[in-house]
Scaffold this motif. Structure first.
Motif, PDB file in Angstrom:
ATOM      1  N   ALA A   1      14.772  54.197  79.193  1.00 50.74           N
ATOM      2  CA  ALA A   1      15.308  54.222  78.430  1.00 50.74           C
ATOM      3  C   ALA A   1      14.458  54.016  76.885  1.00 50.74           C
ATOM      4  O   ALA A   1      13.141  52.898  77.600  1.00 50.74           O
TER       5      ALA A   1
ATOM      6  N   ALA B   1       7.117  40.016  85.466  1.00 52.44           N
ATOM      7  CA  ALA B   1       5.621  39.254  86.420  1.00 52.44           C
ATOM      8  C   ALA B   1       5.563  40.127  87.578  1.00 52.44           C
ATOM      9  O   ALA B   1       4.740  40.628  88.018  1.00 52.44           O
TER      10      ALA B   1
ATOM     11  N   PRO C   1      -4.516  18.749  91.331  1.00 49.14           N
ATOM     12  CA  PRO C   1      -4.049  19.003  90.063  1.00 49.14           C
ATOM     13  C   PRO C   1      -3.115  18.711  88.959  1.00 49.14           C
ATOM     14  O   PRO C   1      -3.465  18.028  88.113  1.00 49.14           O
TER      15      PRO C   1
ATOM     16  N   ALA D   1      10.291  27.646  89.437  1.00 50.06           N
ATOM     17  CA  ALA D   1       8.645  27.729  88.901  1.00 50.06           C
ATOM     18  C   ALA D   1       7.707  27.807  90.472  1.00 50.06           C
ATOM     19  O   ALA D   1       7.195  29.197  90.170  1.00 50.06           O
TER      20      ALA D   1
ATOM     21  N   ILE E   1       3.493  31.116  83.920  1.00 48.11           N
ATOM     22  CA  ILE E   1       4.837  32.073  84.593  1.00 48.11           C
ATOM     23  C   ILE E   1       5.458  32.301  83.791  1.00 48.11           C
ATOM     24  O   ILE E   1       6.326  32.154  82.756  1.00 48.11           O
ATOM     25  N   VAL E   2       5.170  33.668  84.100  1.00 43.62           N
ATOM     26  CA  VAL E   2       5.495  35.077  82.763  1.00 43.62           C
ATOM     27  C   VAL E   2       6.710  34.866  83.048  1.00 43.62           C
ATOM     28  O   VAL E   2       7.947  35.284  81.824  1.00 43.62           O
TER      29      VAL E   2
ATOM     30  N   MET F   1     -11.442  45.063  79.009  1.00 44.67           N
ATOM     31  CA  MET F   1      -9.854  44.696  79.520  1.00 44.67           C
ATOM     32  C   MET F   1      -8.845  45.669  79.254  1.00 44.67           C
ATOM     33  O   MET F   1      -8.654  46.471  78.128  1.00 44.67           O
ATOM     34  N   SER F   2      -8.029  45.530  79.665  1.00 44.97           N
ATOM     35  CA  SER F   2      -6.992  47.348  79.690  1.00 44.97           C
ATOM     36  C   SER F   2      -5.942  45.932  79.454  1.00 44.97           C
ATOM     37  O   SER F   2      -4.785  46.587  79.904  1.00 44.97           O
ATOM     38  N   ALA F   3      -5.686  45.074  78.119  1.00 46.23           N
ATOM     39  CA  ALA F   3      -4.672  45.029  77.907  1.00 46.23           C
ATOM     40  C   ALA F   3      -3.714  45.520  77.193  1.00 46.23           C
ATOM     41  O   ALA F   3      -2.699  45.112  76.635  1.00 46.23           O
ATOM     42  N   GLU F   4      -4.353  47.344  77.722  1.00 46.22           N
ATOM     43  CA  GLU F   4      -3.667  47.809  76.472  1.00 46.22           C
ATOM     44  C   GLU F   4      -2.180  48.684  77.177  1.00 46.22           C
ATOM     45  O   GLU F   4      -0.891  49.224  76.456  1.00 46.22           O
TER      46      GLU F   4
ATOM     47  N   PRO G   1       1.743  48.568  78.700  1.00 45.06           N
ATOM     48  CA  PRO G   1       2.769  47.827  77.817  1.00 45.06           C
ATOM     49  C   PRO G   1       2.942  45.956  78.982  1.00 45.06           C
ATOM     50  O   PRO G   1       1.968  46.370  80.283  1.00 45.06           O
ATOM     51  N   PRO G   2       3.222  45.210  78.357  1.00 45.06           N
ATOM     52  CA  PRO G   2       3.170  43.840  78.936  1.00 45.06           C
ATOM     53  C   PRO G   2       4.362  44.213  80.035  1.00 45.06           C
ATOM     54  O   PRO G   2       5.345  45.211  80.340  1.00 45.06           O
TER      55      PRO G   2
ATOM     56  N   VAL H   1       1.143  29.182  92.558  1.00 39.84           N
ATOM     57  CA  VAL H   1      -0.715  29.177  91.811  1.00 39.84           C
ATOM     58  C   VAL H   1      -0.073  28.218  90.654  1.00 39.84           C
ATOM     59  O   VAL H   1      -0.820  26.893  90.200  1.00 39.84           O
ATOM     60  N   ALA H   2       0.417  28.838  89.381  1.00 41.42           N
ATOM     61  CA  ALA H   2       0.852  28.009  88.428  1.00 41.42           C
ATOM     62  C   ALA H   2       1.418  26.864  88.739  1.00 41.42           C
ATOM     63  O   ALA H   2       1.146  25.643  87.766  1.00 41.42           O
ATOM     64  N   SER H   3       2.451  27.089  88.991  1.00 38.90           N
ATOM     65  CA  SER H   3       3.527  25.484  89.363  1.00 38.90           C
ATOM     66  C   SER H   3       2.373  24.305  89.785  1.00 38.90           C
ATOM     67  O   SER H   3       2.113  23.412  89.419  1.00 38.90           O
TER      68      SER H   3
ATOM     69  N   MET I   1       9.085  32.998  83.049  1.00 42.37           N
ATOM     70  CA  MET I   1       9.623  31.643  82.391  1.00 42.37           C
ATOM     71  C   MET I   1      10.249  31.503  80.816  1.00 42.37           C
ATOM     72  O   MET I   1       9.057  32.418  80.754  1.00 42.37           O
TER      73      MET I   1
ATOM     74  N   GLY J   1      -4.933  46.072  73.255  1.00 39.90           N
ATOM     75  CA  GLY J   1      -3.416  46.605  72.245  1.00 39.90           C
ATOM     76  C   GLY J   1      -4.139  47.762  71.485  1.00 39.90           C
ATOM     77  O   GLY J   1      -2.180  48.012  71.266  1.00 39.90           O
TER      78      GLY J   1
ATOM     79  N   ARG K   1      -0.781  24.236  90.320  1.00 39.41           N
ATOM     80  CA  ARG K   1      -2.227  23.794  88.773  1.00 39.41           C
ATOM     81  C   ARG K   1      -1.662  23.035  87.926  1.00 39.41           C
ATOM     82  O   ARG K   1      -1.633  22.310  86.739  1.00 39.41           O
TER      83      ARG K   1
ATOM     84  N   GLN L   1     -12.307  51.174  84.125  1.00 36.73           N
ATOM     85  CA  GLN L   1     -12.840  49.372  84.386  1.00 36.73           C
ATOM     86  C   GLN L   1     -13.378  48.926  85.786  1.00 36.73           C
ATOM     87  O   GLN L   1     -14.374  48.588  85.728  1.00 36.73           O
TER      88      GLN L   1
ATOM     89  N   ARG M   1      -1.830  34.421  86.145  1.00 44.95           N
ATOM     90  CA  ARG M   1      -2.113  33.844  87.975  1.00 44.95           C
ATOM     91  C   ARG M   1      -1.352  32.220  87.969  1.00 44.95           C
ATOM     92  O   ARG M   1      -0.955  31.907  88.169  1.00 44.95           O
ATOM     93  N   VAL M   2      -2.990  32.190  87.412  1.00 44.73           N
ATOM     94  CA  VAL M   2      -2.656  30.640  87.068  1.00 44.73           C
ATOM     95  C   VAL M   2      -2.020  29.702  85.561  1.00 44.73           C
ATOM     96  O   VAL M   2      -1.485  28.409  86.002  1.00 44.73           O
TER      97      VAL M   2
ATOM     98  N   LEU N   1       8.810  31.861  91.649  1.00 48.95           N
ATOM     99  CA  LEU N   1       7.947  32.885  90.958  1.00 48.95           C
ATOM    100  C   LEU N   1       5.997  32.823  90.299  1.00 48.95           C
ATOM    101  O   LEU N   1       5.756  33.647  90.831  1.00 48.95           O
ATOM    102  N   ASN N   2       6.067  32.065  90.789  1.00 44.75           N
ATOM    103  CA  ASN N   2       3.936  31.254  90.624  1.00 44.75           C
ATOM    104  C   ASN N   2       3.728  29.967  91.433  1.00 44.75           C
ATOM    105  O   ASN N   2       3.470  29.087  90.714  1.00 44.75           O
TER     106      ASN N   2
END
Lengths: 516, 367
Positions: B367, B10, A341, B243, A362-363, B1-4, B6-7, B249-251, A365, A37, B253, A83, A358-359, B246-247
């Motif tokens: 913007a 989803a 799970p 849920a 849920i970004v 890691m390319s966390a730089e 911008p966010p 896999v995460a649901s 929400m 960051g 889990r 990368q 991803r796991v 939106l996702n």
């Protein structure tokens, strides 16, 4: 050779870079140091033409340089090793190189000669007709580097090239950087590891929050100053684990004593048995090969290995997301081999997945929703959500685990990586009857402060008697946190050693597949 | 890691959806007005005097109690299909099978009304039971697509569409074969359609008068709309749908039963389609015939798409499209303007609202 003057770049509300001035000189290896960051990748992407700067200018050899895309950057003699590789696995090395550069008749032999010549000149040995899919990660990276060098670049950018490499390969790569620079090229090396800087950098620029905080032409002598600039705080305030994470162990002295409570000794009760776990993928390839690990109460067992050696599969099986082909998993007296799970959670197993976005969450929400994702049914009455109760519980968790967010209802995506990870950890640590925590790559992409918080939380859980399986590709962190380390290589547990700094070389060798 | 970087949102598609739901009503209104303007230009281009076309359109849509009632009944069908669409869409599913679900609902409602022995039962059961059966059957029809999606991964866009063809041909078969639902052949001129369902199985009219034939379907739809709104906004099911959408896999889990959530979502969407079919039969047509579903399933789909996930959006789009259709039909009959013009206007509205959303998105991003 390449001058950046007052470069600024915003992404929405985020100032990724502000007023950056840097000179990259020919013949130098110039390291860009900074935490996640800090703006390193953004800077590289601007130089390589992926992004356009909002303001500021660049000059290349005295001429204005204003690339509108990577193709133009390449034309101007600027090459970048990303990368993530962009190679076609089913094609040979030569074919991958010809791709996009060859015109008309493909003169494969001619290209193969070029590959060999370059390989000799820069010590980048490659078999031109090998299939890329058969190459190791280190070799694939060599292909990417050769691809860049073929264009005889004046500036070569490498974005965190060592993250995927074994210790030996890292040393070789850094040597290549030196040779390329000696050849008159300006090499820009992005990293957050200090050991690499000590080995190779002629000049270091430290970025923090998109601003150049300091520069140094004698990085080896000033390493402490550089670390402090990078993390924005005093080195003395840093715990051993965290300094391990930035590779500053030499700078701050020995690791603090690794966590070895008596509880975790021989006498403690075994709570987790992973017995002969084997996973074959749909193609029949063995991804996890007869892995047996036993964990006692309050013990932290590290799983080391270069990524792609079965760690992901191990994490998925334990999470109940991937059925094991063979073998059994017991937690306490409960068998969880083919548990769903929900059953895994009910058995008191917390899972911090390696893929946070991803796991793990849920970004899209809210933070509250994500904190309570695995127990929403406890907040429903007559089918309706008890939003008030959810909010109160979430607020309590946010306070207890020090999750920094603008409020409990903000979207999860608005949190920083470190706070997202703290939230995921909070949810999993709050699992009812927690006896076992599986944390996969829990510090990936986090800054030092967040890494410290994550390990503090994991250690606290462990002090309460929770057994922790910690999967990480950061060996220094594992040595700092775990009691013992299991090394995975090609899906097999090739050895177990106590997590002590003196075992580092042996563990490194096992990770590379050299049996002890 | 390319966390730089911008966010990131989803996924672009998701953030798009959420943007669209926040699209100011002003835009929707503007889109409708512009579409009507273009429609008028087309009418002029066709050489039909506006002085003839516009009154025809207005009298068809609002000209009489009967016209308004017919439009309202039509809007009930559009709204039910649209509600099903947004509910399934919350779970990331796109139900394009409204047409088939309507057809199945029509078949089952006819079968129960004619041969279910319901005529003569007390307490309104004669018209309630066919509706319930049709709802259930539509649910099963939608649920098949849900099971295929959850078990084998078949894309529900494909499966619901193909199931629609099956359902529509099934309806053809039913009304062609005397062994099924075709009325007894007395002469060679007997039409391939079912007998008229008994009066007791027809939906009661709110006013009791055939001059204003708004059926009990309207209040039923309104209750269901409120229910869907509550489910989506406040219920545990709504949370799970979101849920999973939106996702998944995460649901999974987090212990949410993804497969059954998907099947349930498709069941409900299909059930609302089946109910819509029953209402078309029992409230308006009274006999099952080829062409029964009239493309209402696809209109309902467009209503659902336009609504951008909101129940009030479904209701307004359903009303708009229903009155548009009524007016269009009248315009064709008395002014000679093809009803296809209504399709053009509908299409323009969809494109402009989608375009406005995209444009807003771009503007916000830069913007």
């Amino acid at each position: 050779m390449l001058q950046l003057e007052g470069i600024s770049k915003r992404f929405g509300a985020l100032a990724a870079l502000s007023e950056v001035h840097i000179d990259f000189a020919a013949g130098e290896v110039h390291c860009l140091l900074g935490e996640n960051g800090a703006g390193k990748s953004t800077l590289c992407n601007i130089v390589f033409g992926v992004h356009e700067a909002d303001s500021g200018s660049m000059t290349l050899d005295g001429a204005v340089y204003r690339p509108t895309g990577p193709a133009e950057a390449l034309g101007a003699g600027i090459a970048m090793v990303h990368q993530h590789f962009s190679l076609l696995e089913d094609m040979s090395v030569v074919d991958n190189l010809i791709l996009g550069q060859g015109r008309g008749v493909l003169k494969r032999q001619e290209w193969a000669e070029k590959v060999r010549a370059l390989g000799e000149r820069f010590s980048l040995p490659l078999e031109p007709f090998a299939r890329v899919g058969d190459l190791s990660i280190g070799e694939r990276q060599r292909v990417e580097i050769v691809k860049c060098l073929m264009r005889e670049p004046r500036v070569l950018i490498l974005d965190e090239p060592t993250a995927v490499l074994l210790p030996d390969e890292i040393a070789a790569l850094l040597a290549v950087c030196r040779r390329v620079a000696a050849n008159g090229c300006a090499v820009i090396l992005v990293t957050h590891k200090l050991a690499e800087i000590k080995q190779v950098a002629d000049r270091v620029t430290v970025l923090r929050g998109g601003v150049v905080v300091t520069q140094s032409t004698e990085p080896e002598a000033e390493i402490d100053r550089l670390v402090e600039a990078m993390i924005g705080r005093d080195l003395g305030s840093l715990s051993g684990v965290a300094s391990g994470a930035v590779g500053a162990e030499g700078a701050v002295g020995a690791f603090e004593a690794s966590h070895t409570p008596d509880e975790a000794g021989e006498g403690a009760e075994e709570v987790v048995q992973i017995d002969g776990l084997t996973v074959r993928d749909t193609a029949g390839a063995v991804r996890l090969d007869n892995v047996t690990i036993t964990l006692r109460r309050g013990e932290i067992v590290g799983v080391a290995g270069v990524e792609g050696n079965g760690q992901s599969e191990l994490g998925l099986v334990l999470a109940g997301l991937l059925p094991a082909t063979e073998g059994k998993v017991f937690v306490g007296t409960r068998e969880l081999t083919r548990a769903t799970p929900a059953e895994v959670t009910a058995a008191g197993v917390g899972i911090v997945p390696e893929d946070r976005h991803r796991v793990g969450s849920i970004v899209a929400m809210s933070l509250t929703d994500n904190l309570l994702l695995n127990r929403v049914e406890r907040f429903t009455r007559f089918g309706l959500m008890r939003r008030g109760a959810m909010r109160r519980t979430a607020e309590a968790m946010i306070g207890r685990f020090d999750v920094r967010a603008a409020g409990p209802e903000v979207p999860f995506s608005s949190l920083s990586g470190g706070n997202q990870q703290k939230a995921v950890l909070a949810r999993e640590l709050e699992t009812e009857g927690l006896v076992f925590l599986v944390a996969s790559q829990p510090t990936r992409g986090l800054d030092v402060g967040a890494i410290e918080s994550v390990y503090r939380l994991i250690r606290e859980a462990c002090a309460r008697g929770v057994a922790v399986l910690l999967v990480s590709s950061e060996l220094d962190e594992l040595i700092g946190v775990a009691d013992r380390i299991v090394v995975l290589y090609r899906g097999r547990a090739v050895g177990t050693l106590p997590a002590r700094p003196e075992n580092r070389p042996a563990i490194g060798a096992m990770m590379a597949g050299h049996a002890q | 890691m390319s966390a730089e970087a911008p966010p990131l949102p989803a996924t672009p598609w998701r953030s798009n959806l959420s943007r669209l739901t926040r699209l100011p009503g002003v835009f929707a209104l503007a889109a409708v007005l512009v579409a009507f303007l273009v429609g008028l230009l087309l009418v002029v281009a066709m050489g039909v005097p506006l002085g003839k076309a516009i009154p025809a359109f207005l009298s068809g849509a609002f000209g009489s109690g009967y016209a308004i009632s017919a439009s309202l009944n039509r809007s009930v069908v559009f709204a039910l299909v649209g509600l099903g669409f947004i509910l399934a869409n919350r779970a990331g599913l796109t139900n394009v099978g409204g047409e088939g679900q309507i057809a199945i609902g029509g078949i089952v409602a006819t079968a129960v009304a004619l041969y279910g022995g319901v005529d003569g039962l007390p307490l309104g059961l004669p018209f309630i039971l066919p509706m319930l059966a049709a709802t259930l059957a539509g649910g099963v029809w939608g649920g098949i697509a849900g099971v295929l999606r959850a078990r084998v991964g078949t894309n529900e866009v494909i499966s619901t569409l193909l199931l629609s063809f099956i359902a529509v041909w099934l309806l053809y078969w039913c009304v062609q074969s005397e062994h099924l639902l075709r009325q007894p052949m007395t002469t060679s001129a007997t039409l391939p359609e079912s007998a008229e369902i008994p009066h007791s199985t027809q939906l009661p009219l709110l006013t009791g008068s055939y001059a204003t034939p708004v059926t009990i379907g309207l209040p039923i739809m309104i209750v269901l709309a409120i229910l869907v709104a509550v489910v989506l906004a406040r219920s545990g099911l709504g949370f799970r749908l979101r849920a999973v959408g939106l996702n998944p896999v995460a649901s999974a889990r987090a212990g949410i039963r993804v497969a059954s959530t998907i099947v349930l979502a498709m069941f409900i969407a299909g059930a609302l389609g089946g109910l819509a079919g029953a209402m078309m039969l029992q409230g308006e047509q009274y006999t099952l015939k080829t062409g029964f579903s009239s493309g209402y399933g696809f209109d309902g789909l467009v209503v659902g798409l336009l609504a951008r996930g909101s129940v009030s959006g479904v209701l307004s789009a359903a009303l708009l499209f229903a009155f548009l259709r009524s007016g269009g039909i009248a315009m064709e009959m008395s002014a000679g303007v093809p009803t296809a013009l209504v399709m053009v206007i509908q299409g323009l509205i969809v494109i402009m609202i989608a375009g406005a959303a995209y444009w807003l998105e771009r503007r916000e991003a830069s913007a």
